[in-house]
Design an enzyme around this catalytic site. Structure first.
Site, PDB file in Angstrom:
ATOM      1  N   LYS A  30       1.186  -9.951   4.682  1.00 26.49           N
ATOM      2  CA  LYS A  30       1.542 -10.553   3.666  1.00 26.49           C
ATOM      3  C   LYS A  30       3.037 -11.136   3.774  1.00 26.49           C
ATOM      4  O   LYS A  30       3.425 -12.019   3.303  1.00 26.49           O
ATOM      5  CB  LYS A  30       1.501  -9.842   2.371  1.00 26.49           C
ATOM      6  CG  LYS A  30       2.339  -8.540   2.140  1.00 26.49           C
ATOM      7  CD  LYS A  30       2.260  -7.914   1.012  1.00 26.49           C
ATOM      8  CE  LYS A  30       3.212  -6.581   0.938  1.00 26.49           C
ATOM      9  NZ  LYS A  30       4.378  -7.027   1.069  1.00 26.49           N
ATOM     10  N   THR A  31       3.814 -10.205   4.286  1.00 29.93           N
ATOM     11  CA  THR A  31       5.226 -10.656   4.613  1.00 29.93           C
ATOM     12  C   THR A  31       5.219 -11.814   5.566  1.00 29.93           C
ATOM     13  O   THR A  31       6.050 -12.676   5.445  1.00 29.93           O
ATOM     14  CB  THR A  31       5.996  -9.516   5.297  1.00 29.93           C
ATOM     15  OG1 THR A  31       5.901  -8.400   4.299  1.00 29.93           O
ATOM     16  CG2 THR A  31       7.441  -9.819   5.490  1.00 29.93           C
ATOM     17  N   ASP A 211       6.520 -11.236  -4.045  1.00 34.42           N
ATOM     18  CA  ASP A 211       5.961 -10.086  -3.301  1.00 34.42           C
ATOM     19  C   ASP A 211       5.444  -9.083  -4.156  1.00 34.42           C
ATOM     20  O   ASP A 211       5.959  -8.774  -5.187  1.00 34.42           O
ATOM     21  CB  ASP A 211       6.740  -9.731  -2.329  1.00 34.42           C
ATOM     22  CG  ASP A 211       6.250  -8.789  -1.438  1.00 34.42           C
ATOM     23  OD1 ASP A 211       5.002  -8.724  -1.059  1.00 34.42           O
ATOM     24  OD2 ASP A 211       6.978  -7.932  -0.569  1.00 34.42           O
ATOM     25  N   GLU A 212       4.432  -8.419  -3.718  1.00 35.90           N
ATOM     26  CA  GLU A 212       3.907  -7.206  -4.596  1.00 35.90           C
ATOM     27  C   GLU A 212       3.742  -7.616  -6.011  1.00 35.90           C
ATOM     28  O   GLU A 212       4.052  -6.746  -6.774  1.00 35.90           O
ATOM     29  CB  GLU A 212       5.121  -6.010  -4.334  1.00 35.90           C
ATOM     30  CG  GLU A 212       5.256  -5.570  -2.952  1.00 35.90           C
ATOM     31  CD  GLU A 212       4.029  -4.879  -2.338  1.00 35.90           C
ATOM     32  OE1 GLU A 212       2.611  -4.582  -2.769  1.00 35.90           O
ATOM     33  OE2 GLU A 212       4.048  -4.430  -1.112  1.00 35.90           O
ATOM     34  N   GLN A 246      -3.968  -1.959  -4.704  1.00 39.42           N
ATOM     35  CA  GLN A 246      -2.511  -1.119  -4.356  1.00 39.42           C
ATOM     36  C   GLN A 246      -1.846  -1.063  -5.534  1.00 39.42           C
ATOM     37  O   GLN A 246      -0.634  -1.037  -5.316  1.00 39.42           O
ATOM     38  CB  GLN A 246      -1.954  -1.943  -3.284  1.00 39.42           C
ATOM     39  CG  GLN A 246      -2.798  -1.715  -1.795  1.00 39.42           C
ATOM     40  CD  GLN A 246      -1.967  -2.205  -0.441  1.00 39.42           C
ATOM     41  OE1 GLN A 246      -1.085  -1.362  -0.166  1.00 39.42           O
ATOM     42  NE2 GLN A 246      -2.224  -3.322  -0.243  1.00 39.42           N
ATOM     43  N   ARG A 619      -2.613   3.541   5.406  1.00 41.38           N
ATOM     44  CA  ARG A 619      -1.399   3.830   6.003  1.00 41.38           C
ATOM     45  C   ARG A 619      -1.535   4.052   7.459  1.00 41.38           C
ATOM     46  O   ARG A 619      -0.557   4.091   8.134  1.00 41.38           O
ATOM     47  CB  ARG A 619      -0.452   4.923   5.460  1.00 41.38           C
ATOM     48  CG  ARG A 619       0.049   4.859   3.907  1.00 41.38           C
ATOM     49  CD  ARG A 619       0.818   3.486   3.679  1.00 41.38           C
ATOM     50  NE  ARG A 619      -0.222   2.516   3.098  1.00 41.38           N
ATOM     51  CZ  ARG A 619      -0.158   1.319   2.847  1.00 41.38           C
ATOM     52  NH1 ARG A 619       0.818   0.640   3.522  1.00 41.38           N
ATOM     53  NH2 ARG A 619      -1.043   0.499   2.607  1.00 41.38           N
TER      54      ARG A 619
END
Length: 686
Positions: A30-31, A211-212, A246, A619
């Site tokens: 995503k970044t 973002d997020e 998430q 993770r």
């Protein structure tokens, strides 16, 4: 520039006009999508100054800025890359006068807020004040005024908190101060009530990326809509990047309703799914997909990877906490013997108290470790002292900063003097600093006390003048060094430390802080505190105005080779080659599933806990071990414990047979490898 992107990422990057929602699964890049889209917007002719990318942490903003600079060079300097709260500060600094705020308003930290609430509510109990703070923050996150909170109060206790909230708001206004919730609420109020300000910001921001997005609160969503011109522009240019699987911050106001509302509020919304994971093996992703499967889906997606099958996910049944810690250490030592670095390994748990057994075991094995999410640099007493002085320089009306500065170090001004000063200030409706030279004060205080206060006031005025004219590295360092010497702060630390070593460490922290301030004055640090492009040097006083917003400072030992211990919440956004997810028991993960509430509320809590488990699983890059306890400590006793329902939901083939001979053989091999590694590292005896 974009030849390394997959088809879905390319689709997201090239959608430049109108609103879009990029559903970015864990590890799906995503970044990379956000930074490449910034580059594509600039390439298409949009001025960098008209692009805003909003995220939730200073660290994420700094990372995005660095990646954007790699793609577009100096043009990245013009892009507004910041957190929601930093954006709120910018809006209020520029246009807050319409709400009666001075540009140099203060931002209160948690200690200041608790102290202010204790005063407003007439209590000396910090626990009560912290509860009030939490409830008031919840109300403000929902956009409620004190009057609305009072109307919605469910009982007498909440009604009392609403009344405290009203007095608290009055005191904030008098102090020319805001709290973190105000950094969202007040800009929203400003944009809603002042059309000319709203239109100016809408014109300034040609494209907004978030973002997020799943972590946004109701108020943040309303602020976002006001900034992009929802209902005013035919086609708002907005890119939201997030993952409903998430969303793990419901307890602090984040709401999945924002994801539900997005297609309704923006009918032309384009939805793009990123399902290819670049982080984990398929064995790990299969477990993650299975765990999240029972949750209701807003936008169904399935993660997959081109990294191959990888090692199977393992589940360990441990006798108790110490046994679990021993097995984790043995696992880490075996990985080390196979060539892994300590930093490649992480132990993740649901609650902070679970770290104790692992810290003891790691210390015993002489394995270096760091606890993620530990004490912030800015939460240390010595840094809070210096920040209080800087806040006072920036805003003389900041009474909490005044009280800390005037008493640290002591300047011959006692509590009785300050109490009398406070009474006079309240009667005159002035700040404490403004009252220092009020004629009324001369008739109240003894000459010696009055002289001490006047001396302090003159010192602050002189320091403020020097800070206003201290521009660049050398000038800022000279002022800061002279200031610390004038107030005798190093001597103060030695006088109040438990040991000379503690005083030395605290003074080293102070010098680190001075270096950080000097770099900011020289234009070498961005608003997030991370290294970035050169900027125009600015006065020390301007840096002081933003210091309360900064929450963390990268510490020198951050890059050490050490095992990471972290809560699942703190681990979000991070990754490690080898992860141990521990204490996966009913009552821990999910956490207290029998909590009060109706069936719908309990179900919602379990769904968020399931998302937390999903975050923990994803993770891991190469190996994942999940462990649970057969018995848990409760008080002084051990009680029988059950594995979490999430373990069964992972649908692992080996899960039903945790104690089969093959599992025991693997454990024995790990223990043997660990002993061999320890023996090889031990000093030889003569």
């Amino acid at each position: 520039m974009h030849d390394t992107l997959n088809p879905a990422q390319l689709d997201a990057v090239h959608h430049l006009r109108g609103p879009s929602l990029v559903l970015a699964g864990a590890g799906s890049g995503k970044t990379r999508v956000i930074t490449h889209k910034i580059a594509r917007l600039i390439q298409a002719g949009l001025a960098p100054e008209r692009i805003a990318a909003i995220t939730f942490t200073n660290k994420a903003a700094a990372e995005m800025r660095e990646r954007a600079r790699t793609l577009v060079g100096k043009a990245a300097q013009g892009v507004l890359l910041c957190t929601f709260h930093a954006l709120g500060v910018r809006i209020l600094r520029e246009d807050g006068a319409a709400l009666g705020l001075k540009p140099q308003f203060s931002i209160l930290d948690t200690d200041d807020i608790v102290g202010l609430l204790k005063d407003c509510g007439g209590t000396t109990d910090a626990t009560t004040a912290r509860h009030w703070q939490w409830r008031i923050s919840q109300w403000k996150g929902a956009g409620l005024t004190p009057e609305q909170a009072l109307a919605q109060a469910r009982d007498e206790a909440e009604a009392q908190i609403a009344l405290v909230m009203a007095r608290y708001h009055e005191r904030l206004a008098a102090y020319q101060a805001v709290d973190f919730d105000d950094l969202i609420l007040l800009p929203l109020k400003l944009l809603r009530e002042h059309a000319e300000v709203r239109q100016r910001w809408q014109q300034r921001l040609g494209h907004v990326l978030v973002d997020e997005y799943q972590d946004t609160s109701a108020v943040q969503y309303e602020l976002l809509k006001a900034l992009v011109g929802h209902g005013e522009r035919p086609e708002p240019h907005l890119t939201c990047v997030g993952d409903d699987d998430q969303s793990i911050y419901g307890w602090r106001g984040a709401t999945l309703d924002n994801l539900k509302r997005l297609p309704q509020d923006f009918p032309t919304l384009k939805i793009i799914k990123l399902e290819q994971n670049y982080r984990s093996t398929n064995a790990i992703l299969r477990a993650a997909n299975a765990v999240i499967g029972p949750n209701p889906k807003l936008f169904p997606k399935t993660l997959w990877s081109a990294l191959g099958e990888g090692e199977p996910v393992r589940v360990l049944a441990c006798d108790h906490e110490e046994h679990e810690a021993e097995r984790a250490v043995a696992r880490i030592q075996a990985l080390r013997a196979q060539g892994a670095a300590w930093r490649d390994c992480a132990i993740l748990y649901r609650a902070n108290h679970q770290s104790r057994a692992f810290e003891v075991a790691l210390r015993k094995a002489q394995i270096p470790y760091r606890v993620s999410g530990g004490t912030s640099f800015f939460d240390r007493a010595e840094i809070k002292d210096l920040c209080a002085w800087l806040r006072l320089l920036a805003n003389e009306d900041d009474d909490p900063a005044f009280l800390r500065a005037v008493t640290t170090p002591r300047r011959g001004i006692g509590h009785q003097t300050l109490a009398q000063l406070g009474q006079v200030a309240a009667g005159l409706k002035l700040s404490l600093f403004e009252t220092l030279f009020a004629p009324t004060l001369q008739a109240t205080l003894a000459p010696k006390a009055l002289a001490a206060l006047h001396e302090f006031g003159r010192f602050v005025n002189d320091l403020q003048y020097r800070a206003r004219h201290a521009v660049g590295h050398e000038a800022a360092r000279a002022v800061l060094t002279a200031w610390l010497a004038d107030i005798g702060y190093e001597r103060h630390l030695h006088d109040h430390a438990d040991s000379p070593q503690q005083a030395t460490q605290r003074w080293a922290n102070v010098l680190d802080f001075v270096d950080w301030m000097v770099q900011r004055c020289g234009g070498q640090l961005d608003d997030a505190g991370g290294a970035t492009l050169e900027r125009t040097p600015c006065p020390l006083l301007e840096v002081a105005q933003t210091v309360a917003l900064i929450s963390t400072l990268a510490e020198r030992e951050q890059d050490q080779d050490a095992v990471t211990l972290s809560t699942l919440h703190a681990a979000k956004g991070l990754e490690w080659p080898h992860v141990m997810l521990v204490g996966v028991n009913e009552g821990l993960l999910p956490f207290k599933p029998d909590a009060d509430g109706d069936a719908a509320q309990i179900a919602a809590r379990i769904e968020e806990e399931r998302r937390l488990m999903y975050v923990g699983i994803t993770r891991a890059q190469r190996t994942l071990v999940v462990s649970w306890l057969k018995a848990r400590r409760q008080g002084r006793e051990r009680v029988a414990a059950q594995p979490s329902r999430f373990i069964a939901e992972m649908q692992l083939e080996a899960a039903p047979a945790q104690d089969d001979p093959r599992a025991r053989l693997r454990a024995l091999r790990e223990e043997f490898a660990a002993r061999a590694a320890a023996a090889a590292q031990a000093p030889s005896r003569p």
